[in-house]
Enzyme design. Structure first.
Site, PDB file in Angstrom:
ATOM      1  N   TYR A   1     -19.792  23.914 -22.023  1.00 18.14           N
ATOM      2  CA  TYR A   1     -18.489  24.429 -21.595  1.00 18.14           C
ATOM      3  C   TYR A   1     -18.137  25.738 -22.304  1.00 18.14           C
ATOM      4  O   TYR A   1     -17.450  26.574 -21.745  1.00 18.14           O
ATOM      5  CB  TYR A   1     -17.394  23.404 -21.905  1.00 18.14           C
TER       6      TYR A   1
ATOM      7  N   LYS B   1     -29.744  13.664 -24.002  1.00 17.87           N
ATOM      8  CA  LYS B   1     -30.996  13.847 -23.260  1.00 17.87           C
ATOM      9  C   LYS B   1     -32.028  14.371 -24.259  1.00 17.87           C
ATOM     10  O   LYS B   1     -32.562  15.477 -24.116  1.00 17.87           O
ATOM     11  CB  LYS B   1     -30.798  14.835 -22.093  1.00 17.87           C
TER      12      LYS B   1
ATOM     13  N   ASP C   1     -29.127   9.763 -18.319  1.00 14.79           N
ATOM     14  CA  ASP C   1     -29.363   9.380 -16.919  1.00 14.79           C
ATOM     15  C   ASP C   1     -29.351   7.857 -16.755  1.00 14.79           C
ATOM     16  O   ASP C   1     -28.701   7.314 -15.868  1.00 14.79           O
ATOM     17  CB  ASP C   1     -30.640  10.020 -16.361  1.00 14.79           C
TER      18      ASP C   1
ATOM     19  N   ASP D   1     -17.903  14.231 -19.501  1.00 10.57           N
ATOM     20  CA  ASP D   1     -17.107  14.521 -18.302  1.00 10.57           C
ATOM     21  C   ASP D   1     -17.616  13.680 -17.135  1.00 10.57           C
ATOM     22  O   ASP D   1     -16.851  13.006 -16.446  1.00 10.57           O
ATOM     23  CB  ASP D   1     -17.212  16.016 -17.982  1.00 10.57           C
TER      24      ASP D   1
ATOM     25  N   ASP E   1     -15.823  10.015 -15.263  1.00  3.40           N
ATOM     26  CA  ASP E   1     -15.441   9.869 -13.842  1.00  3.40           C
ATOM     27  C   ASP E   1     -16.198   8.704 -13.217  1.00  3.40           C
ATOM     28  O   ASP E   1     -15.648   7.930 -12.429  1.00  3.40           O
ATOM     29  CB  ASP E   1     -15.760  11.146 -13.036  1.00  3.40           C
TER      30      ASP E   1
HETATM   31  C1  IPM Z   1     -11.620  16.828 -17.186  1.00  2.00           C
HETATM   32  C2  IPM Z   1     -11.751  17.930 -16.161  1.00  2.00           C
HETATM   33  C3  IPM Z   1     -11.951  19.263 -16.877  1.00  2.00           C
HETATM   34  C4  IPM Z   1     -13.294  19.206 -17.618  1.00  2.00           C
HETATM   35  C5  IPM Z   1     -11.900  20.528 -16.016  1.00  2.00           C
HETATM   36  C6  IPM Z   1     -10.676  20.583 -15.137  1.00  2.00           C
HETATM   37  C7  IPM Z   1     -11.959  21.764 -16.865  1.00  2.00           C
HETATM   38  O1  IPM Z   1     -12.758  17.665 -15.250  1.00  2.00           O
HETATM   39  O2  IPM Z   1     -10.729  16.898 -18.039  1.00  2.00           O
HETATM   40  O3  IPM Z   1     -12.396  15.866 -17.123  1.00  2.00           O
HETATM   41  O4  IPM Z   1     -14.342  19.430 -17.012  1.00  2.00           O
HETATM   42  O5  IPM Z   1     -13.261  18.936 -18.824  1.00  2.00           O
HETATM   43 MN    MN Z   2     -13.619  15.706 -15.486  1.00  2.00          MN
END
Ligand code: IPM
Ligand code: MN
Ligand code: NAD
Length: 355
Positions: free
Chosen positions: A141, A186, A218, A242, A246
């Protein structure tokens, strides 16, 4: 116990303002009940800030963030700025970097009353309780970026110190939980992964009562949804964290359920933010799920403001409202954001056991 707090609200874009207004209403109900004073300041971030202030986060907002006790953020991102030079997401990254919030705690737990809404089998989801500790201010990032059409690169850099400090957050958390840390990397491919693995193993020596194992990112993605009960605390880098968080949202059943706390050095303000984004597909309809942001506000009271009692009351209010099926459409319910907000606020004030 501290009883007066300066809170910076950064609602942001899309559903951000809806879910932050909801969390604020719940916080207000809790504050009144516990006799604490919340002094709010509200500012723009993301697309809202680009439009009004010319940048995704202004210097003044960063200064106000540093001076606050805690920051509650909604979400940033707007399709209007896709492909443009200035991105709303840069505002959130600048906030994280400026405040030095290197450790992002993303708890993921199965909620007994909602298990039927998980797309996974009941026996897989039952009893799941995972804490993802995501490194938040390093890696791909924040490394040097070269951006062209013929050539582009994102450098992923980690220093030993950056790995040590986030690993300690994970081990400290594990000591208060089931005493197991899975470090995810990884290492079979990446130099940063091999260094990450060695450094985490060294930190583990400070915690003889916590069990450490290493896993590849993975296969962890696979295990997270086939056998999530194997995990207690997962510690991983910015990018893997990240994606895995999700993915983990399928366990409780929706992105709208996952809260987070982004923490820096003790004494510096944390950013409390749902894991989900600005959800442009449902913004403005009054149907967004506010639980992730309400639970982020609870994390703010616990980790940022030294008031675990208020955090607990908010969490109980959330559990009661969920059990009473105050659910938005993402969880198969029909309640609006506002109806969920009112229900949680009432339960926070009424206490446990009131139906
Ligand atoms: C999160 C989001 C952010 C990230 C983006 C919006 C910059 O996806 O907080 O998970 O990738 O960290
Ligand atoms: Mn995210
Ligand atoms: P998203 O999380 O915004 O949405 C993914 C899906 O989940 C959508 O179908 C959405 O409707 C649903 N969803 C998310 N939150 C919900 C909620 N509270 N209630 C009900 N449904 C919910 O991810 P995306 O669509 O990939 O990204 C949209 C924008 O958000 C992008 O600009 C992205 O960069 C940004 N984003 C911001 C943050 C943040 O500010 N922390 C996090 C993730 C994505």
């Amino acid at each position: 116990m501290p009883d007066s707090f300066d809170i910076l609200l950064l609602p942001g874009d899309g559903i951000g303002p809806e879910v932050v207004a909801s969390a604020r209403a719940v916080m207000d109900a809790a504050a009144k009940h516990f006799g604490v004073t919340l002094n709010y300041e509200e500012r723009r971030v993301g697309a809202a800030a680009i439009r009004d202030e010319g940048a995704p986060v202004s210097d003044e907002t960063l200064e106000r963030a540093k001076a606050s006790d805690a920051i509650l953020l909604g979400a940033v991102g707007d399709p209007e700025f896709d492909g443009g030079d200035v991105r709303p997401e840069a505002g959130l990254l600048a906030l994280r970097k400026t405040l030095g919030t290197f450790a992002n705690l993303r708890p993921v737990a199965a909620i007994p009353s909602l298990i039927e809404w998980s797309p996974l089998k009941k026996e897989i989801v039952s009893g799941v309780d995972v804490l993802i500790v995501r490194e938040l201010t390093g890696g791909a990032y924040f490394g040097e970026k070269v951006e062209g059409f013929e050539y582009a690169s994102d450098q992923s850099v980690y220093t030993k110190d950056e790995v040590v400090r986030v690993a300690r957050v994970a081990f400290d958390a594990a000591k208060r939980r089931k005493r197991r840390v899975t470090s995810v990397d990884k290492a079979n491919v990446m130099a940063t992964g091999r260094m990450w693995r060695k450094v985490v193993a060294e930190v583990a020596e400070e915690y003889p009562d916590v069990e450490l194992d290493h896993a590849l990112a993975d296969s962890t993605a696979m295990h997270l949804i086939t056998d999530p009960s194997r995990f207690d605390v997962i510690v991983t880098d910015n990018l893997f964290g990240d994606m895995l968080s999700d993915e983990a949202a399928v366990l409780p059943g929706s992105m709208g359920m996952l809260p987070s706390a982004s923490l820096g050095e003790p004494g510096s303000p944390g950013i409390f933010e749902p894991v989900h984004g600005s959800a442009p597909d449902i913004a403005g309809k009054g149907i967004s799920n506010p639980y992730a942001t309400i639970l982020s506000a609870a994390m703010m009271f616990r980790h940022g403001l030294g008031r675990p009692d208020i955090a607990g009351a908010i969490e109980q209010g959330v559990s009661a409202a969920m059990e009473a099926k105050y659910l938005t459409g993402d969880l198969g319910g029909e309640k609006t954001t506002e109806e969920v907000t009112k229900a949680v606020s009432q339960w926070v004030v009424a206490g446990e056991g009131v139906a």
